[in-house]
Design an enzyme around this catalytic site. Structure first.
Site, PDB file in Angstrom:
ATOM      1  N   HIS A 100       0.459  -1.597  -0.025  1.00 51.02           N
ATOM      2  CA  HIS A 100       0.031   0.288  -0.103  1.00 51.02           C
ATOM      3  C   HIS A 100       0.970   1.126   0.217  1.00 51.02           C
ATOM      4  O   HIS A 100       1.892   1.391   0.661  1.00 51.02           O
ATOM      5  CB  HIS A 100      -1.226   0.022   0.740  1.00 51.02           C
ATOM      6  CG  HIS A 100       0.214  -0.150   2.446  1.00 51.02           C
ATOM      7  ND1 HIS A 100       0.793   1.209   3.022  1.00 51.02           N
ATOM      8  CD2 HIS A 100       0.205  -1.428   3.142  1.00 51.02           C
ATOM      9  CE1 HIS A 100       1.150   0.660   4.483  1.00 51.02           C
ATOM     10  NE2 HIS A 100       1.125  -0.387   4.360  1.00 51.02           N
ATOM     11  N   ARG A 149      -5.774   0.765   3.703  1.00 52.12           N
ATOM     12  CA  ARG A 149      -5.136   1.087   2.902  1.00 52.12           C
ATOM     13  C   ARG A 149      -4.702   0.748   1.847  1.00 52.12           C
ATOM     14  O   ARG A 149      -3.879   0.787   0.780  1.00 52.12           O
ATOM     15  CB  ARG A 149      -3.775   1.523   4.094  1.00 52.12           C
ATOM     16  CG  ARG A 149      -3.324   0.373   5.018  1.00 52.12           C
ATOM     17  CD  ARG A 149      -2.068   0.580   6.214  1.00 52.12           C
ATOM     18  NE  ARG A 149      -1.702  -0.402   6.684  1.00 52.12           N
ATOM     19  CZ  ARG A 149      -1.902  -1.034   7.660  1.00 52.12           C
ATOM     20  NH1 ARG A 149      -3.389  -0.518   8.263  1.00 52.12           N
ATOM     21  NH2 ARG A 149      -1.575  -1.967   8.473  1.00 52.12           N
ATOM     22  N   GLU A 203      -1.942  -6.942   7.439  1.00 52.24           N
ATOM     23  CA  GLU A 203      -0.189  -6.638   7.821  1.00 52.24           C
ATOM     24  C   GLU A 203      -0.002  -7.614   9.233  1.00 52.24           C
ATOM     25  O   GLU A 203      -1.417  -8.321   9.789  1.00 52.24           O
ATOM     26  CB  GLU A 203      -0.331  -5.035   8.193  1.00 52.24           C
ATOM     27  CG  GLU A 203       1.149  -4.450   9.025  1.00 52.24           C
ATOM     28  CD  GLU A 203       2.514  -5.311   7.683  1.00 52.24           C
ATOM     29  OE1 GLU A 203       2.467  -6.586   8.008  1.00 52.24           O
ATOM     30  OE2 GLU A 203       2.728  -4.111   7.159  1.00 52.24           O
ATOM     31  N   HIS A 273       0.491  -5.468   2.401  1.00 55.90           N
ATOM     32  CA  HIS A 273       1.647  -4.599   3.242  1.00 55.90           C
ATOM     33  C   HIS A 273       2.786  -5.846   3.549  1.00 55.90           C
ATOM     34  O   HIS A 273       3.440  -6.116   2.862  1.00 55.90           O
ATOM     35  CB  HIS A 273       0.805  -5.097   4.215  1.00 55.90           C
ATOM     36  CG  HIS A 273      -0.638  -4.938   4.821  1.00 55.90           C
ATOM     37  ND1 HIS A 273      -1.566  -3.776   5.223  1.00 55.90           N
ATOM     38  CD2 HIS A 273      -1.722  -5.193   4.455  1.00 55.90           C
ATOM     39  CE1 HIS A 273      -2.696  -3.299   5.044  1.00 55.90           C
ATOM     40  NE2 HIS A 273      -2.717  -4.193   4.205  1.00 55.90           N
TER      41      HIS A 273
END
Ligand SMILES: O=C(O)[C@@H](CO)OP(=O)(O)O
Length: 345
Positions: A100, A149, A203, A273
């Site tokens: 991202h 994100r 993440e 991520h």
């Protein structure tokens, strides 16, 4: 040929391999049937051989839709998706990985992990730039984490894609969500790209570090300890996931869900991520637990891999949509770009 014309063309195929291909026959009507084969839900109409044996029946493929999503790509469907379901050795597909763009906590230098933080203005620009860089590379399906994100990055990147298809998030969290988000126009489906969201691509969970400032954490716990938490393979941060733990869910998801799509000739973009992608790259590039400690991913930089003969070939980061080198990698990429050029003429 224009995309619309490609989509309307229906081809006659010959199915080889007998009843093995019909492993999960869903419906068996008078002259048509639906079945699942190699991850695709296939609707066919018989032309001849009413014996209804799967061996050597002549039929029209009406649609071949990924059983994981409800969209098929017209360019893909007439190019290299195999019509012989037992012979997929020629399949070659692209895999784009994007971390991202900069998030509001990246900007503040805070450990983020599973906290759902949006992009900064700079992150938005990075995502758009990433989209420009991959705008001539085919994308048939998108996978993102469940975090905003990564989803913003995927969506913003796709605003730049030359094929101008619309990314649509698939909602299958409940029967109702699935039912209420159905699309009833085949033409509209053809102009869409399914976006699958999966928490497994999130993440790593950073435990008690989430929300702490990275600099201040170094001052408190020492550079070495914090580096071990951030980059080692198997030391988890307090109450959080190590890269190894993150890899157990992210790589398992990749193998079970994304790799079969690549094997079916689908071109995939994954927006995720730093650490979920590090673990996937570790798998793709067969990195050791020592080597992965040196792997750093910048925000908003797309990475291209070609999947061929069961192998992932690293092709680096495309610099721009007209970068000659990227399209020289494979015939399929060059042909795809040529088709895009023809579509705008
Ligand atoms: O804070 C985080 O969630 C990650 C990614 O931004 O940080 P790090 O690079 O330290 O793993």
């Amino acid at each position: 040929m224009a995309a619309g014309a490609l989509h309307r063309s229906i081809r006659t195929i010959q199915l080889h391999g007998g009843s093995n291909d019909s492993a999960s026959t869903k419906e068996f009507g008078n002259s048509s049937l639906k079945f699942i084969s190699k991850g695709f839900a296939v609707d066919v109409k018989f032309l001849s051989n009413r014996s209804r044996s799967f061996s050597h029946c002549k039929m029209h493929v009406i649609r071949a839709i990924s059983s994981h999503a409800s969209v098929v790509d017209p360019i893909l469907s007439t190019s290299h998706v195999t019509t012989d379901f037992n012979q997929n050795t020629s399949i070659e597909s692209s895999l784009i990985l994007i971390r991202h763009g900069e998030s509001m906590w990246n900007e503040k230098n805070l450990f983020t992990g599973s906290v759902d933080v949006p992009l900064t203005k700079r992150g938005i620009e990075e995502a758009i730039e990433a989209g420009e860089r991959i705008s001539s590379i085919p994308v048939n399906m998108i996978y993102t984490s469940a975090l905003i994100r990564a989803q913003m990055t995927a969506m913003l990147a796709m605003t730049q894609h030359r094929q101008k298809k619309i990314p649509i998030i698939m909602h299958d969290e409940s029967v109702q969500a699935k039912e209420w988000s159905q699309i009833f126009s085949e033409e509209t489906i053809q102009q869409s790209i399914p976006v699958i969201t999966a928490w497994q691509l999130n993440e790593r969970m950073y435990g008690k570090l989430q929300g702490l400032n990275k600099e201040e954490t170094v001052v408190k716990y020492g550079k070495e300890k914090v580096h071990e938490w951030r980059r080692s393979f198997d030391s988890p941060p307090p109450n959080g996931e190590s890269l190894e733990m993150c890899s157990q869910r992210a790589v398992a998801y990749f193998k079970e869900n994304i790799e079969p799509q690549l094997q079916n000739g689908r071109n995939i973009m994954v927006a995720a991520h730093g650490n979920s992608l590090r673990s996937i790259i570790m798998y793709l590039e067969k990195l050791t637990s020592q080597e992965v400690t040196n792997l750093e991913l910048s925000t908003g930089v797309p990475l291209l891999y070609i999947y061929k003969h069961g192998e992932f070939l690293k092709r680096g980061s495309p610099v721009g949509p007209t970068e000659h080198g990227v399209y020289a990698y494979t015939r399929n990429l060059a042909l795809y770009r040529q088709k895009l050029d023809e579509m705008v003429q």
